[in-house]
Structures are given as structure tokens and as C-alpha cells.
Write an enzyme that holds these catalytic residues in place. Structure first.
Site, PDB file in Angstrom:
ATOM      1  N   LYS A 202       0.849  -1.193   0.000  1.00  0.00           N
ATOM      2  CA  LYS A 202       0.000   0.000   0.000  1.00  0.00           C
ATOM      3  C   LYS A 202       0.888   1.248   0.000  1.00  0.00           C
ATOM      4  O   LYS A 202       1.567   1.537   0.988  1.00  0.00           O
ATOM      5  CB  LYS A 202      -0.909   0.051   1.235  1.00  0.00           C
ATOM      6  CG  LYS A 202      -1.947   1.163   1.087  1.00  0.00           C
ATOM      7  CD  LYS A 202      -2.539   1.659   2.392  1.00  0.00           C
ATOM      8  CE  LYS A 202      -1.772   2.770   3.029  1.00  0.00           C
ATOM      9  NZ  LYS A 202      -1.766   4.061   2.307  1.00  0.00           N
ATOM     10  N   GLY A 255       7.360   4.872   8.097  1.00  0.00           N
ATOM     11  CA  GLY A 255       6.516   6.056   8.292  1.00  0.00           C
ATOM     12  C   GLY A 255       6.714   6.629   9.678  1.00  0.00           C
ATOM     13  O   GLY A 255       7.808   6.541  10.245  1.00  0.00           O
ATOM     14  N   SER A 256       5.647   7.174  10.238  1.00  0.00           N
ATOM     15  CA  SER A 256       5.771   7.886  11.508  1.00  0.00           C
ATOM     16  C   SER A 256       5.799   6.918  12.696  1.00  0.00           C
ATOM     17  O   SER A 256       5.284   5.799  12.622  1.00  0.00           O
ATOM     18  CB  SER A 256       4.600   8.855  11.659  1.00  0.00           C
ATOM     19  OG  SER A 256       3.384   8.138  11.654  1.00  0.00           O
ATOM     20  N   GLU A 258       4.173   7.197  15.466  1.00  0.00           N
ATOM     21  CA  GLU A 258       2.833   6.970  16.019  1.00  0.00           C
ATOM     22  C   GLU A 258       2.119   5.848  15.257  1.00  0.00           C
ATOM     23  O   GLU A 258       1.538   4.948  15.870  1.00  0.00           O
ATOM     24  CB  GLU A 258       2.009   8.270  15.978  1.00  0.00           C
ATOM     25  CG  GLU A 258       2.401   9.271  17.058  1.00  0.00           C
ATOM     26  CD  GLU A 258       3.879   9.698  17.033  1.00  0.00           C
ATOM     27  OE1 GLU A 258       4.410   9.922  15.911  1.00  0.00           O
ATOM     28  OE2 GLU A 258       4.494   9.783  18.105  1.00  0.00           O
ATOM     29  N   VAL A 259       2.152   5.904  13.936  1.00  0.00           N
ATOM     30  CA  VAL A 259       1.495   4.847  13.153  1.00  0.00           C
ATOM     31  C   VAL A 259       2.236   3.517  13.352  1.00  0.00           C
ATOM     32  O   VAL A 259       1.613   2.462  13.468  1.00  0.00           O
ATOM     33  CB  VAL A 259       1.389   5.233  11.658  1.00  0.00           C
ATOM     34  CG1 VAL A 259       0.873   4.062  10.836  1.00  0.00           C
ATOM     35  CG2 VAL A 259       0.472   6.436  11.486  1.00  0.00           C
ATOM     36  N   GLY A 260       3.563   3.578  13.466  1.00  0.00           N
ATOM     37  CA  GLY A 260       4.348   2.361  13.722  1.00  0.00           C
ATOM     38  C   GLY A 260       3.889   1.670  14.997  1.00  0.00           C
ATOM     39  O   GLY A 260       3.728   0.446  15.041  1.00  0.00           O
ATOM     40  N   GLU A 277      10.420   0.909  10.116  1.00  0.00           N
ATOM     41  CA  GLU A 277      11.451   1.917   9.877  1.00  0.00           C
ATOM     42  C   GLU A 277      10.778   3.260  10.117  1.00  0.00           C
ATOM     43  O   GLU A 277       9.937   3.680   9.321  1.00  0.00           O
ATOM     44  CB  GLU A 277      11.998   1.772   8.455  1.00  0.00           C
ATOM     45  CG  GLU A 277      13.373   2.380   8.301  1.00  0.00           C
ATOM     46  CD  GLU A 277      13.318   3.821   7.875  1.00  0.00           C
ATOM     47  OE1 GLU A 277      13.416   4.700   8.768  1.00  0.00           O
ATOM     48  OE2 GLU A 277      13.154   4.081   6.674  1.00  0.00           O
ATOM     49  N   CYS A 311      13.804  10.473   6.720  1.00  0.00           N
ATOM     50  CA  CYS A 311      13.916   9.933   8.083  1.00  0.00           C
ATOM     51  C   CYS A 311      15.314  10.152   8.637  1.00  0.00           C
ATOM     52  O   CYS A 311      15.473  10.327   9.833  1.00  0.00           O
ATOM     53  CB  CYS A 311      13.521   8.468   8.109  1.00  0.00           C
ATOM     54  SG  CYS A 311      14.326   7.494   6.863  1.00  0.00           S
ATOM     55  N   GLU A 408      10.526  15.239  15.373  1.00  0.00           N
ATOM     56  CA  GLU A 408      10.816  15.144  13.948  1.00  0.00           C
ATOM     57  C   GLU A 408       9.922  16.135  13.195  1.00  0.00           C
ATOM     58  O   GLU A 408       8.698  16.014  13.220  1.00  0.00           O
ATOM     59  CB  GLU A 408      10.541  13.715  13.470  1.00  0.00           C
ATOM     60  CG  GLU A 408      10.857  13.534  12.000  1.00  0.00           C
ATOM     61  CD  GLU A 408      10.716  12.098  11.542  1.00  0.00           C
ATOM     62  OE1 GLU A 408       9.690  11.469  11.846  1.00  0.00           O
ATOM     63  OE2 GLU A 408      11.626  11.613  10.845  1.00  0.00           O
TER      64      GLU A 408
END
Ligand code: NAP
Ligand code: MG
Length: 505
Positions: A202, A255-256, A258-260, A277, A311, A408
Site C-alpha cells: 500500500k 513512516g511515523s 505513532e502509526v508504527g 522503519e 527519516c 521530527e
């Protein structure tokens, strides 16, 4: 205030409808499931934007859990009963190499798509993102069929033959960000396929186009149906459904933070293998005994490359007090000369941020930096009134505890922090929740190696910055992630180890 790019200097060309037709942009709107190009089950689409102007350039299918289910089932069939995992490694290698060849034959189109969908300079899409993505497919083609187990003598019993096999994990769900769309797709798809896995990927909602084109090229190369499926759509619907789906064996995410974290929590329900990552707040540390001119040049490219949406961005530039004045003079002068420009113009070195939302986020952090009392010495403002351009921005006199030194920002904002000595540098460098990368500039080998040993970071650069290579493992300490991508390390992330015990007694 500063003499960095002004509104008057920025003229961005608007891609015309017939140009979009020529580039094939208007044909998107379908997803790749089981080798077929299909509409979303819901029939919904959403707009793909050119960040340079904010114009809609294509409509993309809005996949959700219904589409994810079809893709996961197709990937499951391709893994359980298709030819892919059982194929000789050398045959898979040929197909991966063919994908790379087709990307190379279409490099200009892919680079344009990348810039049109992301806003990054065309020069960089063409000279950096695409060549590195192509090389990634070739690097992992080289590993296909060469992923080996070990023969191990048991510790407590002589009369047995014991060995390990490395087997593909199965169906890999891959969720990628918008900052390096095709490159992130290559980092994830190539090692997964080399090891014999199947994939449902995705892309980020903002940047589906180059990955859809890559899907076409993968089918043209002869990849069996269902081996790679592409679901375009949003994180909260398509992304979350991929993480929840019981037929998906592993999730690889970039990605971020928080989503991780949310992905890890959700994946716990089905105990999927998870590699993450995530972000960083990487220090780029300049000692007084280094080449200050070179360090300043790299410090700026370290933060401003890809508009700072990286990143590994060297977002904390740390300078030893005794060299501070001299270094800041060079750094500020150079920063003020940097300008943003039309992403499609081959002379442009800094383009647009990805979206209105990201631009507002970045401008919000700039405001926070000012309010906290940091000294704005370059940039600080939006450029132009269309697109999402922000001046390369440098804050001096930043305190380690300030939000702009801890969070970040993911935009063109550098925070300069002054330190006293090696111990102080290490304390500050390690004093965030992140641990992705670090740079150190010194001519003292002992200082460099001591620092490299003690800094909490997955990658350390000595007298350079932002070097990655397909052969070198990449990933984070602390909240910057779990697992490693690229290099031989990636093969471990995409295989299981199976122990076989043969009794000889
Ligand atoms: P994000 O939300 O973490 O997006 C990354 C990917 O995860 C996208 O494909 C996203 O889909 C998907 N996603 C979002 N929510 C999900 C969920 N609940 N379950 C499964 N997948 C989900 O990043 P962003 O919102 O685009 O950017 C926000 C910040 O993240 C940036 O400012 C930056 O600090 C950080 N970031 C870091 C990196 C990196 O390389 N480490 C890359 C991008 C962003 P959608 O795009 O559809 O939401
Ligand atoms: Mg998002």
C-alpha cells in the site's frame, strides 16, 4: 529578513491536461490484484495532487478492507499454490533483473511521475531515486537462490545431523510513505521477492502513481499473477485492514512513530512478524578539528535534501563551541544562497513539500522555534502562494530541550546546537527518543571511533552524511524502529529459520 528565495523568484509551470495524457497519468484509477487492473470494490476514487501547484493530476482508486481481502487472498494463493516460492532462485533472479531493466528503459517517465506526484526536483528523481531503486532490484536479484542456512553440530549429542533452512515468511503486507515512493517500494518489494515471498503493498495516499507504473512493469516482466498486488488508499482503511488481515504473515512499515506503534499493537492480535522503519532526529556533530567548510556543506545537504522530508535528515546540527562563530558564518551564508524552484525544472535543487498539511505542520514548528527563543538566521517562511514551498530554514542558539530539537519536523528546518566537548556532544546526541542515524566530523580517529561506538544510532557517518547503499543494513535504535532493511540483513527479515534434526544413532 533574509535573502533566501522570495515569492517573486518562484514560477512553477502547471502541467497541462494534454501533457498528463501523454505521460499516461490519466489512466490511473485502478489497482493491481491477482494480475488484473481493477476498480475499488466501492467504486470510489480520490485525487492525486501535483504538490508544485496543488492541481489534481489523476484519480486513484480508494481501496479499503474489501479490496485488501481480495489482494491478501490472491497473494496467499500465489504463495501456497503458485509457482513463485518453488521456482529456482536463478529464475526469480532473472525476473527481478528484468523488472530493473524495464525500469531503466522507462526511467524518464518514472522520474517525471515521481516528481509530479511528490514535488521533489526532477533532477533528483532522475539521478538519485530511480537509479537507486533500479540498483536495489539488481542487488536483491543477486541474492535470489543464495539465501543459505547452516549446518550446526548439536551441543549435547554427537549422533545427529542438524541444519537450518531459510524459508520465505509468506504473504508480506508492505506499507510505505510518500517521501521516497518508488525507492521505498523497491527496498520492500525486491528483498521480499528474492526470498520467494508474495506481496500486498500500500503506497502512501499522496504518492501512488510511480508504484502503479512499477506494477505495470512488473507484470510486463512476467511476474506470476498475485505475486505483487498493489492496493491504493488511505492508512486508516486500507492500511489498517492489511495489518489486521489473518492471511498476511508479515508487515513491513516505513513512516511515523505513532502509526508504527499502532501497527505493532494491531499486529499483536495475529502475531504477525513486524519490521518498522520510523522517524529520527539525527545529530550531525561538527568538531572544531574538522574541515569546517566541508562539514557546513554536508550539514546543509544533510537537512535540506528532499526538502528535509527524510527519516535520516540531519535535523540537529551540533557545533563545538570553539568553532561556532566560524562555522555559523559559512553555514548561514550558504543556507541563504539556497532557493526553492519549479520541481520540473532540471536546474532546481529544492522543490515543494508533499502537501498543504505537511507545509502547515512545518510552518507550525518554525513558529514554535521562534516562540521558544531560538534565533532564526535563514529562511522561516512559505514561498509563493501556490504549491507547498518552504524556505530552507536555520535556527541558531537552539537548546537541546526545545521541541524543535526533540521532535521530527520532516521539513527544511535545521536546529543548530552548540556543545562543549565529546561527552557533552554524546549526551545531547543520545538525548532524544530516536536513534536512526548520526554524523560526526573530526580529523581525530580516536574521537571518531569512540563516538561511533557510543552513539545510539543504526547508522553512523564519519566525515560524510546521508550515505546509504543497497548492500548496507539500514534501520533504527530506540523509537526509530525494529529490524533492518537492505543488505544481507533484509534477507533475515523476509525468511524464517527452520531447524532440521536427523537422528543418526
Ligand atoms: P504516516 O501516517 O506514518 O504514513 C505512512 C504510511 O502508513 C502511509 O502509507 C499511511 O497511509 C499508512 N498509515 C497511516 N495510518 C495507518 C494505520 N492506522 N494503519 C496502517 N497504515 C497506516 O505518515 P504521514 O501521515 O504521511 O506523515 C506524518 C509524519 O510521519 C511526517 O511528518 C514524518 O514525521 C513522519 N514520516 C516519516 C517517514 C519516514 O521515512 N520515517 C516517512 C513519512 C512520514 P496514508 O498515507 O494513506 O495515511
Ligand atoms: Mg498519512
Amino acid at each position: 529578513m533574509t535573502d533566501t528565495a522570495t515569492n517573486e523568484q518562484l514560477a512553477v509551470a502547471t502541467p497541462q491536461k494534454n501533457q498528463l495524457d501523454e505521460r499516461g497519468l490519466l489512466r490511473y484509477g485502478k489497482m493491481l490484484i491477482d494480475g488484473q487492473w481493477v476498480d475499488a470494490v466501492s467504486g470510489q476514487t480520490f485525487a492525486a495532487i501535483y504538490p508544485g501547484t496543488g492541481a489534481t493530476i489523476a484519480n486513484v482508486a480508494s481501496g479499503d478492507s474489501a479490496d485488501v481481502a481480495l489482494a491478501a487472498q490472491a497473494a496467499r494463493r500465489a504463495f501456497d499454490s503458485g509457482p513463485w516460492p518453488k521456482m529456482n532462485g536463478s529464475e526469480r533472479a532473472k525476473l527481478l533483473w528484468k523488472v530493473a531493466d524495464l525500469m531503466e528503459q522507462n526511467i524518464e517517465e518514472l522520474a517525471e511521475l515521481e516528481t509530479l506526484n511528490n514535488g521533489k526536483p526532477l533532477l533528483e528523481s532522475l539521478r538519485v531515486d530511480l537509479p537507486q531503486s533500479i540498483a536495489c532490484f539488481r542487488y536483491f536479484a543477486g541474492w535470489s537462490g543464495k539465501v543459505m542456512g547452516q549446518t550446526i553440530e548439536p551441543e549435547a549429542r554427537a549422533n545427529a545431523l542438524c541444519y537450518t533452512l531459510r524459508e520465505p515468511v509468506g504473504v508480506c503486507g508492505q506499507i510505505i510513505p510518500w517521501n521516497f515512493p518508488i525507492q521505498m517500494a523497491a527496498w520492500k518489494i525486491a528483498p521480499a521477492l528474492a526470498c520467494g515471498n508474495t506481496v500486498v503493498i500500500k503506497p502512501a495516499e499522496q504518492t501512488s502513481l510511480s508504484i502503479l507504473r512499477l506494477g505495470e512493469l512488473m507484470m510486463e516482466a512476467g511476474l506470476p499473477n498475485g505475486v505483487v498486488n498493489i492496493i491504493t488508499g488511505f492508512g486508516a482503511t486500507a492500511g489498517a485492514a492489511l495489518v489486521e488481515h489473518p492471511e498476511v504473515d508479515k508487515i513491513a512499515f516505513t513512516g511515523s512513530v505513532e502509526v508504527g506503534k499502532a501497527i505493532m499493537r494491531s499486529a499483536a492480535n495475529t502475531l504477525k512478524k513486524v519490521t518498522l522503519e520510523l522517524g529520527g532526529k539525527s545529530p550531525n556533530i561538527v568538531f572544531a578539528d574538522s574541515n569546517l567548510e566541508l562539514a557546513a556543506k554536508y550539514a546543509l545537504s544533510g537537512i535540506f535534501f528532499n526538502q528535509g522530508q527524510m527519516c535520516t535528515a540531519g535535523s540537529r546540527i551540533m557545533i563545538e563551541r570553539s568553532a561556532r562563530d566560524q562555522f555559523m558564518e559559512v553555514l548561514t551564508a550558504r543556507a541563504k544562497k539556497m532557493t526553492v524552484g519549479d520541481p520540473l525544472n532540471m536546474k532546481t535543487r529544492m522543490g515543494s513539500l508533499i502537501s498543504q498539511e505537511q507545509m502547515e505542520r512545518v510552518l507550525g514548528y518554525i513558529e514554535k522555534g521562534k516562540q521558544a527563543g531560538a534565533a532564526l538566521v535563514a529562511g522561516g517562511e512559505r514561498v509563493g502562494s501556490q504549491g507547498y514551498f518552504v524556505q530552507p530554514t536555520v535556527f541558531d542558539e537552539v537548546q537541546h530541550e526545545m521541541e524543535i530539537a526533540q521532535e521530527e519536523i520532516f521539513g527544511p528546518v535545521a536546529s543548530v546546537i552548540t556543545f562543549e566537548d565529546v561527552n557533552d556532544a554524546l549526551r545531547i546526541a543520545n538525548g532524544t527518543r530516536f536513534g536512526l542515524a548520526a554524523g560526526i566530523w573530526t580529523n581525530d580517529i580516536k574521537k571518531a571511533l569512540t563516538f561511533a561506538k557510543n552513539v545510539h544510532a543504526g547508522t553512523v557517518w564519519v566525515n560524510t552524511y546521508n550515505m546509504t547503499d543497497n548492500a548496507l543494513p539500514f534501520g533504527g535504535y530506540k523509537e526509530s524502529g525494529i529490524g533492518r532493511e537492505l543488505g544481507p540483513a533484509a534477507l533475515e527479515m523476509y525468511t524464517h529459520s527452520k531447524t532440521v534434526w536427523v537422528e543418526l544413532g
